[in-house]
Write a protein that holds these residues in place. Structure first.
Motif, PDB file in Angstrom:
ATOM      1  N   VAL A  21      24.704 -35.153  34.926  1.00  0.00           N
ATOM      2  CA  VAL A  21      24.762 -34.065  35.860  1.00  0.00           C
ATOM      3  C   VAL A  21      26.232 -33.527  36.214  1.00  0.00           C
ATOM      4  N   ARG A  22      27.128 -34.377  36.523  1.00  0.00           N
ATOM      5  CA  ARG A  22      28.635 -33.981  36.787  1.00  0.00           C
ATOM      6  C   ARG A  22      29.092 -33.311  35.709  1.00  0.00           C
ATOM      7  N   ILE A  23      28.773 -33.878  34.544  1.00  0.00           N
ATOM      8  CA  ILE A  23      29.078 -33.349  33.007  1.00  0.00           C
ATOM      9  C   ILE A  23      28.869 -31.793  33.009  1.00  0.00           C
ATOM     10  N   SER A  24      27.652 -31.570  33.254  1.00  0.00           N
ATOM     11  CA  SER A  24      27.031 -30.195  33.299  1.00  0.00           C
ATOM     12  C   SER A  24      27.614 -29.182  34.326  1.00  0.00           C
ATOM     13  N   LYS A  25      27.896 -29.797  35.571  1.00  0.00           N
ATOM     14  CA  LYS A  25      28.689 -28.924  36.477  1.00  0.00           C
ATOM     15  C   LYS A  25      30.399 -28.651  36.068  1.00  0.00           C
ATOM     16  N   LEU A  26      30.897 -29.661  35.245  1.00  0.00           N
ATOM     17  CA  LEU A  26      31.968 -29.462  34.863  1.00  0.00           C
ATOM     18  C   LEU A  26      32.200 -28.225  33.895  1.00  0.00           C
ATOM     19  N   ALA A  27      31.157 -28.360  33.045  1.00  0.00           N
ATOM     20  CA  ALA A  27      31.163 -27.333  31.980  1.00  0.00           C
ATOM     21  C   ALA A  27      30.584 -25.871  32.479  1.00  0.00           C
ATOM     22  N   ALA A  28      30.081 -25.909  33.662  1.00  0.00           N
ATOM     23  CA  ALA A  28      29.572 -24.570  34.218  1.00  0.00           C
ATOM     24  C   ALA A  28      30.815 -23.897  35.190  1.00  0.00           C
ATOM     25  N   VAL A  29      31.826 -24.723  35.469  1.00  0.00           N
ATOM     26  CA  VAL A  29      32.960 -24.141  36.449  1.00  0.00           C
ATOM     27  C   VAL A  29      33.704 -23.195  35.792  1.00  0.00           C
ATOM     28  N   ASN A  30      33.773 -22.217  36.564  1.00  0.00           N
ATOM     29  CA  ASN A  30      34.995 -21.100  36.232  1.00  0.00           C
ATOM     30  C   ASN A  30      36.043 -21.378  37.007  1.00  0.00           C
ATOM     31  N   TYR A  31      37.288 -21.561  36.423  1.00  0.00           N
ATOM     32  CA  TYR A  31      38.574 -21.897  37.217  1.00  0.00           C
ATOM     33  C   TYR A  31      39.187 -20.637  38.011  1.00  0.00           C
ATOM     34  N   ASP A  32      38.649 -19.360  37.809  1.00  0.00           N
ATOM     35  CA  ASP A  32      39.333 -18.381  38.532  1.00  0.00           C
ATOM     36  C   ASP A  32      39.115 -18.339  39.908  1.00  0.00           C
ATOM     37  N   ASP A  33      38.315 -19.339  40.391  1.00  0.00           N
ATOM     38  CA  ASP A  33      37.903 -19.523  41.722  1.00  0.00           C
ATOM     39  C   ASP A  33      37.784 -20.876  42.239  1.00  0.00           C
ATOM     40  N   PRO A  34      38.861 -22.069  41.919  1.00  0.00           N
ATOM     41  CA  PRO A  34      38.671 -23.420  41.961  1.00  0.00           C
ATOM     42  C   PRO A  34      38.120 -23.683  43.167  1.00  0.00           C
ATOM     43  N   THR A  35      38.712 -23.425  44.387  1.00  0.00           N
ATOM     44  CA  THR A  35      38.512 -23.948  45.684  1.00  0.00           C
ATOM     45  C   THR A  35      36.814 -23.571  45.759  1.00  0.00           C
TER      46      THR A  35
END
Length: 377
Positions: A232-246
């Motif tokens: 689940v954590r890996i799937s969340k990492l793959a879905a992250v868009n770092y244009d708004d990290p906070t």
């Protein structure tokens, strides 16, 4: 760079929005489960009158690292903008990025300490097997190498290091952060699976009933929960868009803390049989046998069985017939909850193999008492 500023097209309501509560809930739940499991592990050791081993100290060290991870996550949410949109917390970007390195470093250390505790537990349980000792040592090398390499990459992912949080530095070189975090998560999952499956062949080599082998296997496979959370954590990492990290890293922080907490909890579960014996087939019989049949002969018989099953070399001997309850794997001094889940340091002082005096005299190859005891020291 690690992130780019998003376009300032947020409404005032979005800038005022906060999504911090999932972080606080995850930290509280993980803290409760991990702390409770370590406390129960300690109580189980005391109930079984077992001595603390390196596996117990390692899990306590992992718990202390988890506390530091929890504090870092709470600080990120409470003071440094986690759970808020980036344009609303620009003044806290630098400490947020710095603390992000700390969080990832602590997660790696907590996972490594938890795996080390499991490997040390396996070593105590099945130490008579030379091949298994070698497998555990190889697993320890893999875990240490993974922790060391990923930690170094985490800290030095940018050159210079300050470029990770200071966007004003020109000509800086940074690794691809999304690819690295996903890769580290996958490697962590692979080592979880490796350690999870490591003791299964040894369990199925026990000379006991199929139902009891299934019970033992299911206890060791309780760590499957950690693997599920890792996915689940890996799937969340793959879905992250770092244009708004906070804002977008909230789910990653939540599952990172839960993974570390559930890992500690799962590592403690196999040691809780003295407290939860009624849930395991044959456990109550084993405990009553431990209390009523404490003569050296039963201990010698159990140790003889364990030696016959796991020692690769040595003469073929026939173990003495077990008394009531000793055909249960839990009655073995090495697997018994009534004595100690892994009391390899409590080898009996008498003969370890049950043979009559005639066969011992007639067999010139029968090992001496000192040789037999050396197998367990």
């Amino acid at each position: 760079m690690s992130f780019e500023l998003p376009p300032n097209n947020f409404s005032q309501a979005e800038l005022n929005a906060s999504n911090k509560s999932p972080v606080y809930v995850a930290v509280a739940v993980g803290f409760a489960f991990a702390t409770g499991s370590v406390i129960l592990r300690t109580l189980a050791r005391r109930k079984s009158k077992a001595t603390f081993g390196w596996d117990d100290y390692s899990i306590i060290f992992a718990l202390s690292l988890l506390y530091a991870l929890d504090v870092s996550a709470v600080l990120s949410a409470a003071k440094y903008g986690l759970g808020r949109h980036l344009p609303a917390v620009l003044s806290t970007v630098v400490p947020f990025q710095k603390l992000g390195i700390v969080v990832l470093t602590l997660w790696l250390a907590t996972a490594a300490a938890t795996k080390a505790s499991l490997l040390l537990l396996y070593y105590r349980l099945f130490s008579p097997s030379r091949r298994f000792r070698l497998a555990v040592r190889l697993g320890a090398v893999i875990v240490f190498g993974q922790w060391f390499s990923l930690t170094c990459i985490t800290i030095f992912q940018c050159r210079p290091v300050a470029a990770f949080w200071n966007r004003a530095i020109r000509d800086a070189k940074c690794i691809n952060l999304p690819h690295f975090t996903i890769t580290s998560g996958v490697l962590n999952l692979l080592t979880d699976v490796l350690i999870l499956c490591l003791p299964i062949p040894m369990v199925w080599g026990l000379n006991t009933t199929k139902a009891q082998r299934v019970t033992l296997t299911s206890i060791f496979l309780l760590g499957i929960f950690v693997c599920v959370i890792s996915i689940v954590r890996i799937s969340k990492l793959a879905a992250v868009n770092y244009d708004d990290p906070t804002w977008r890293l909230v789910d990653v922080y939540v599952w990172t803390n839960l993974e570390a907490s559930v890992g500690i909890t799962s590592a403690c579960l196999p040691t809780l049989r003295p407290l939860l014996g009624s849930f395991f087939p044959g456990a109550s019989t084993a405990e009553s046998s431990d209390k009523k049949d404490s003569q050296p002969s039963s201990q010698r018989a159990a140790k003889a069985q364990f030696h016959r099953l796991f020692e690769e070399s040595g003469p073929e001997v026939t173990p003495q017939s077990f008394t009531r309850g000793t055909n249960d794997p839990w009655t073995s001094p090495d697997l018994a909850g009534g004595n100690e889940l892994s009391s390899m340091d409590r080898a009996p002082t008498g003969p370890l193999h049950s043979v009559n005096s005639t066969s011992q005299t007639e067999d010139p190859h029968y090992p001496t008492r000192s040789t037999r005891r050396a197998n367990y020291e």
